[in-house]
Design an enzyme around this catalytic site. Structure first.
Site, PDB file in Angstrom:
ATOM      1  N   SER A 286       0.817  -1.225   0.000  1.00 28.20           N
ATOM      2  CA  SER A 286       0.000   0.000   0.000  1.00 28.20           C
ATOM      3  C   SER A 286       0.843   1.265   0.000  1.00 28.20           C
ATOM      4  CB  SER A 286      -0.872  -0.009   1.257  1.00 28.20           C
ATOM      5  OG  SER A 286      -1.424   1.264   1.473  1.00 28.20           O
TER       6      SER A 286
ATOM      7  N   GLU B 210       0.162   3.667   1.686  1.00 26.55           N
ATOM      8  CA  GLU B 210       0.220   4.110   3.088  1.00 26.55           C
ATOM      9  C   GLU B 210       1.617   3.903   3.667  1.00 26.55           C
ATOM     10  OE1 GLU B 210      -1.883   5.325   5.807  1.00 26.55           O
ATOM     11  OE2 GLU B 210      -2.797   6.154   4.011  1.00 26.55           O
TER      12      GLU B 210
ATOM     13  N   TYR C  63      -1.683   0.034  10.637  1.00 26.06           N
ATOM     14  CA  TYR C  63      -1.946  -0.614   9.345  1.00 26.06           C
ATOM     15  C   TYR C  63      -0.721  -0.500   8.441  1.00 26.06           C
ATOM     16  CZ  TYR C  63      -3.673  -0.972   4.515  1.00 26.06           C
ATOM     17  OH  TYR C  63      -3.829  -1.293   3.183  1.00 26.06           O
TER      18      TYR C  63
HETATM   19  P1  NAP Z   1     -11.402  -4.621   1.511  1.00 28.94           P
HETATM   20  O1  NAP Z   1     -12.554  -4.290   0.626  1.00 28.94           O
HETATM   21  O2  NAP Z   1     -11.397  -4.136   2.922  1.00 28.94           O
HETATM   22  O3  NAP Z   1     -11.264  -6.230   1.526  1.00 28.94           O
HETATM   23  C1  NAP Z   1     -10.475  -6.883   2.462  1.00 28.94           C
HETATM   24  C2  NAP Z   1     -10.707  -8.379   2.327  1.00 28.94           C
HETATM   25  O4  NAP Z   1      -9.942  -9.077   3.328  1.00 28.94           O
HETATM   26  C3  NAP Z   1     -12.174  -8.813   2.545  1.00 28.94           C
HETATM   27  O5  NAP Z   1     -12.445  -9.879   1.671  1.00 28.94           O
HETATM   28  C4  NAP Z   1     -12.162  -9.306   3.986  1.00 28.94           C
HETATM   29  O6  NAP Z   1     -13.184 -10.216   4.295  1.00 28.94           O
HETATM   30  C5  NAP Z   1     -10.803 -10.000   3.993  1.00 28.94           C
HETATM   31  N1  NAP Z   1     -10.293 -10.265   5.344  1.00 28.94           N
HETATM   32  C6  NAP Z   1     -10.200  -9.421   6.392  1.00 28.94           C
HETATM   33  N2  NAP Z   1      -9.668 -10.038   7.450  1.00 28.94           N
HETATM   34  C7  NAP Z   1      -9.433 -11.330   7.074  1.00 28.94           C
HETATM   35  C8  NAP Z   1      -8.919 -12.476   7.722  1.00 28.94           C
HETATM   36  N3  NAP Z   1      -8.546 -12.445   9.011  1.00 28.94           N
HETATM   37  N4  NAP Z   1      -8.796 -13.623   7.020  1.00 28.94           N
HETATM   38  C9  NAP Z   1      -9.208 -13.680   5.731  1.00 28.94           C
HETATM   39  N5  NAP Z   1      -9.717 -12.644   5.066  1.00 28.94           N
HETATM   40  C10 NAP Z   1      -9.830 -11.479   5.734  1.00 28.94           C
HETATM   41  O7  NAP Z   1     -10.039  -4.157   0.861  1.00 28.94           O
HETATM   42  P2  NAP Z   1      -9.730  -3.747  -0.668  1.00 28.94           P
HETATM   43  O8  NAP Z   1      -9.958  -2.305  -0.828  1.00 28.94           O
HETATM   44  O9  NAP Z   1     -10.379  -4.730  -1.570  1.00 28.94           O
HETATM   45  O10 NAP Z   1      -8.150  -3.952  -0.707  1.00 28.94           O
HETATM   46  C11 NAP Z   1      -7.572  -5.224  -1.021  1.00 28.94           C
HETATM   47  C12 NAP Z   1      -6.154  -5.279  -0.456  1.00 28.94           C
HETATM   48  O11 NAP Z   1      -5.370  -4.226  -1.020  1.00 28.94           O
HETATM   49  C13 NAP Z   1      -6.059  -5.082   1.053  1.00 28.94           C
HETATM   50  O12 NAP Z   1      -4.977  -5.860   1.502  1.00 28.94           O
HETATM   51  C14 NAP Z   1      -5.746  -3.607   1.212  1.00 28.94           C
HETATM   52  O13 NAP Z   1      -5.079  -3.387   2.435  1.00 28.94           O
HETATM   53  C15 NAP Z   1      -4.845  -3.389   0.015  1.00 28.94           C
HETATM   54  N6  NAP Z   1      -4.842  -2.048  -0.554  1.00 28.94           N
HETATM   55  C16 NAP Z   1      -6.019  -1.435  -0.884  1.00 28.94           C
HETATM   56  C17 NAP Z   1      -5.993  -0.177  -1.487  1.00 28.94           C
HETATM   57  C18 NAP Z   1      -7.270   0.518  -1.870  1.00 28.94           C
HETATM   58  O14 NAP Z   1      -7.215   1.742  -2.126  1.00 28.94           O
HETATM   59  N7  NAP Z   1      -8.401  -0.167  -1.974  1.00 28.94           N
HETATM   60  C19 NAP Z   1      -4.761   0.445  -1.739  1.00 28.94           C
HETATM   61  C20 NAP Z   1      -3.582  -0.220  -1.413  1.00 28.94           C
HETATM   62  C21 NAP Z   1      -3.632  -1.478  -0.829  1.00 28.94           C
HETATM   63  P3  NAP Z   1     -14.694  -9.694   4.656  1.00 28.94           P
HETATM   64  O15 NAP Z   1     -15.344  -9.383   3.323  1.00 28.94           O
HETATM   65  O16 NAP Z   1     -15.274 -10.852   5.365  1.00 28.94           O
HETATM   66  O17 NAP Z   1     -14.533  -8.464   5.503  1.00 28.94           O
HETATM   67  O1  G4F Z   2     -10.623   6.687   2.534  1.00 27.15           O
HETATM   68  P1  G4F Z   2      -9.642   6.584   3.621  1.00 27.15           P
HETATM   69  O2  G4F Z   2     -10.096   5.946   4.889  1.00 27.15           O
HETATM   70  O3  G4F Z   2      -8.381   5.858   2.997  1.00 27.15           O
HETATM   71  P2  G4F Z   2      -6.828   5.801   3.413  1.00 27.15           P
HETATM   72  O4  G4F Z   2      -6.638   6.065   4.852  1.00 27.15           O
HETATM   73  O5  G4F Z   2      -6.085   6.640   2.445  1.00 27.15           O
HETATM   74  O6  G4F Z   2      -6.528   4.236   3.182  1.00 27.15           O
HETATM   75  C1  G4F Z   2      -6.967   3.574   1.994  1.00 27.15           C
HETATM   76  O7  G4F Z   2      -5.969   3.685   1.003  1.00 27.15           O
HETATM   77  C2  G4F Z   2      -4.739   3.014   1.317  1.00 27.15           C
HETATM   78  C3  G4F Z   2      -3.794   3.252   0.134  1.00 27.15           C
HETATM   79  O8  G4F Z   2      -3.140   4.484   0.296  1.00 27.15           O
HETATM   80  C4  G4F Z   2      -5.010   1.549   1.533  1.00 27.15           C
HETATM   81  F1  G4F Z   2      -3.847   0.900   1.780  1.00 27.15           F
HETATM   82  C5  G4F Z   2      -5.982   1.374   2.680  1.00 27.15           C
HETATM   83  O9  G4F Z   2      -6.288  -0.009   2.827  1.00 27.15           O
HETATM   84  C6  G4F Z   2      -7.267   2.122   2.353  1.00 27.15           C
HETATM   85  O10 G4F Z   2      -7.873   1.492   1.254  1.00 27.15           O
HETATM   86  O11 G4F Z   2      -9.108   8.055   4.006  1.00 27.15           O
HETATM   87  C7  G4F Z   2      -8.584   8.922   3.024  1.00 27.15           C
HETATM   88  C8  G4F Z   2      -8.352  10.296   3.646  1.00 27.15           C
HETATM   89  C9  G4F Z   2      -7.569  10.258   4.954  1.00 27.15           C
HETATM   90  O12 G4F Z   2      -6.621  11.286   4.945  1.00 27.15           O
HETATM   91  C10 G4F Z   2      -8.614  10.571   6.035  1.00 27.15           C
HETATM   92  O13 G4F Z   2      -8.114  11.233   7.177  1.00 27.15           O
HETATM   93  O14 G4F Z   2      -9.634  10.857   3.981  1.00 27.15           O
HETATM   94  C11 G4F Z   2      -9.562  11.455   5.250  1.00 27.15           C
HETATM   95  N1  G4F Z   2     -10.901  11.513   5.830  1.00 27.15           N
HETATM   96  C12 G4F Z   2     -11.556  12.683   6.142  1.00 27.15           C
HETATM   97  N2  G4F Z   2     -12.739  12.405   6.692  1.00 27.15           N
HETATM   98  C13 G4F Z   2     -11.683  10.488   6.174  1.00 27.15           C
HETATM   99  C14 G4F Z   2     -12.859  11.036   6.730  1.00 27.15           C
HETATM  100  N3  G4F Z   2     -11.513   9.146   6.047  1.00 27.15           N
HETATM  101  C15 G4F Z   2     -12.524   8.340   6.471  1.00 27.15           C
HETATM  102  N4  G4F Z   2     -12.387   7.001   6.318  1.00 27.15           N
HETATM  103  N5  G4F Z   2     -13.674   8.844   7.043  1.00 27.15           N
HETATM  104  C16 G4F Z   2     -13.886  10.195   7.187  1.00 27.15           C
HETATM  105  O15 G4F Z   2     -14.916  10.627   7.713  1.00 27.15           O
END
Ligand code: NAP
Ligand code: G4F
Length: 345
Positions: A130, A132, A153
């Site tokens: 990520s 992050e 995280y």
């Molecule tokens: P997500 O929607 O939160 O999906 C997470 C998945 O992990 C869900 O299927 C969840 O199951 C499963 N999970 C959670 N805890 C588990 C456990 N203990 N054992 C097995 N499965 C478990 O995340 P996403 O946005 O699709 O992201 C996919 C991956 O990319 C994650 O690793 C995330 O950290 C990483 N990532 C995401 C972004 C982004 O912007 N979306 C960016 C960079 C990296 P449930 O459905 O049951 O909750």
């Molecule tokens: O949407 P967010 O919660 O995503 P964040 O923290 O960037 O993390 C996501 O992206 C990562 C990749 O860079 C992934 F690895 C991670 O798993 C996840 O998918 O927050 C985005 C921004 C933050 O700066 C937060 O402080 O939005 C700001 N924010 C402002 N108000 C909020 C809120 N975030 C959330 N969730 N809820 C609010 O009310």
């Protein structure tokens, strides 16, 4: 037929990746964890009766916190490719449940890759790293930018990233890591900021919500469209040599810009509806993420296909449609929509 195992298959990315792999002719095995309620909504449209001889998509119970379940799955399935997407993926929540986050994200990845090594199953491995992990490192961030994680995280993801690199170097595993910047879609979890906003816009527009409470509006993110990022994951595992790649659009916007555009799409002025609630501030914030994805573009031929403006439009329109079907669905669905407003992180 190629066989893939996808952890986190029930999540946003897992569902798009499963679709992509099925379209490419793979047999796909998704990992799902036990939950007291249904957690396969994002996959239900792909599921066929197991007795159907054409079925190519299968779900298995396992958990990243249970190493034996992972080893048995690997041993029984012997996949050609593993995509490790499972995670407790919410940054703010990771401050509340740091040990659990580390167990799933860091130790969970180690359990899986160690199972791969010990079972001797020779397959290609993708780790969902990520942006992050860059934390407070100044933008633009590339593969050579030093990491400075700012949450439990991000620390856990950094361990998972490093152990993936370490197993590649130590044991010659074909293990690649995608350092993905934020990517969104109508399937995005409701507590991430983009979906929280677009869902609120739809509910406000349809008269079932009055206010939207948010935290830091000044944070900048590089937001792309999730299906594009699933394609990048697959491309990485098609390379002869494993490697690490940054994936993002190269364009950053503030949360405030996202809010403005989303409300404007529904013909609303955000100033009338958005309030700041300090509960949503984080103990340490990541201010500015913007990808330098030139390596992914050059080596993988990867390009994003959806602009920031299009992304906002796609998400608002989808949430308006969903709100309308809830309203048509009657009282229960509506009550759930209203109740859930107070639970957003
Ligand atoms: P997500 O929607 O939160 O999906 C997470 C998945 O992990 C869900 O299927 C969840 O199951 C499963 N999970 C959670 N805890 C588990 C456990 N203990 N054992 C097995 N499965 C478990 O995340 P996403 O946005 O699709 O992201 C996919 C991956 O990319 C994650 O690793 C995330 O950290 C990483 N990532 C995401 C972004 C982004 O912007 N979306 C960016 C960079 C990296 P449930 O459905 O049951 O909750
Ligand atoms: O949407 P967010 O919660 O995503 P964040 O923290 O960037 O993390 C996501 O992206 C990562 C990749 O860079 C992934 F690895 C991670 O798993 C996840 O998918 O927050 C985005 C921004 C933050 O700066 C937060 O402080 O939005 C700001 N924010 C402002 N108000 C909020 C809120 N975030 C959330 N969730 N809820 C609010 O009310």
């Amino acid at each position: 037929m190629m066989k893939a195992l996808v952890t986190g298959s029930t999540g946003q990315d897992g569902s798009y990746l499963t679709e992509l792999l099925l379209a490419k002719g793979y047999e796909v095995h998704g990992l799902k964890r036990r939950s007291s309620s249904f957690n396969t909504d994002r996959l239900d449209h792909l599921y066929r009766d197991l007795h159907d001889c054409d079925a190519r998509f299968f779900l298995h119970y396992a958990d990243l916190t249970d190493g034996s379940s992972l080893a048995s799955l690997l041993y029984d399935l012997r996949p050609d490719e593993i995509y490790n997407l499972a995670a407790q993926s919410h940054v703010k929540v990771s401050f509340e449940v740091p040990e659990y986050t580390a167990d799933v994200v860091a130790s969970g990845t180690l359990r899986l890759i160690e199972a791969m090594r010990r079972t001797g199953v020779r397959c290609r491995f993708y780790q969902a790293s990520s942006s992050e992990m860059f934390g407070s490192a100044p933008p633009p961030q590339s593969e050579s930018t030093p990491f400075h994680p700012r949450s439990p995280y991000a620390c856990a993801k950094l361990f998972a990233h490093n152990i993936t690199v370490n197993y590649r170097e130590s044991y010659g595993l074909h293990a690649s890591s995608g350092i993905l910047f934020n990517h969104e879609s109508p399937r995005r979890g409701e507590t991430f900021v983009t979906r929280k906003i677009t869902r609120a816009v739809a509910h406000i527009k349809r008269g079932i919500q009055r206010k939207l409470y948010l935290g830091n509006l000044d944070a900048r993110r590089d937001w792309g469209y999730a299906p594009d990022y699933a394609r990048a994951m697959w491309l990485m595992l098609q390379r002869d040599a494993p490697d690490d790649y940054v994936v993002g659009t190269g364009e950053a916007h503030t949360v405030r810009e996202f809010v403005e555009l989303a409300f404007a799409r529904a013909g609303l002025d955000w100033n009338e509806f958005v309030e700041i609630d300090p509960r949503y501030f984080r103990p340490a914030e990541v201010d500015y993420l913007m990808a330098d994805a030139s390596k992914a573009r050059r080596v993988l031929g990867w390009e994003p296909t959806v602009t920031f403006q299009e992304l906002v439009r796609i998400m608002v329109d989808a949430d308006l449609k969903e709100a309308d079907s809830k309203i048509r669905g009657g009282d229960d669905a509506l009550r759930t929509a209203i109740d859930s407003q107070g639970r957003n992180m």
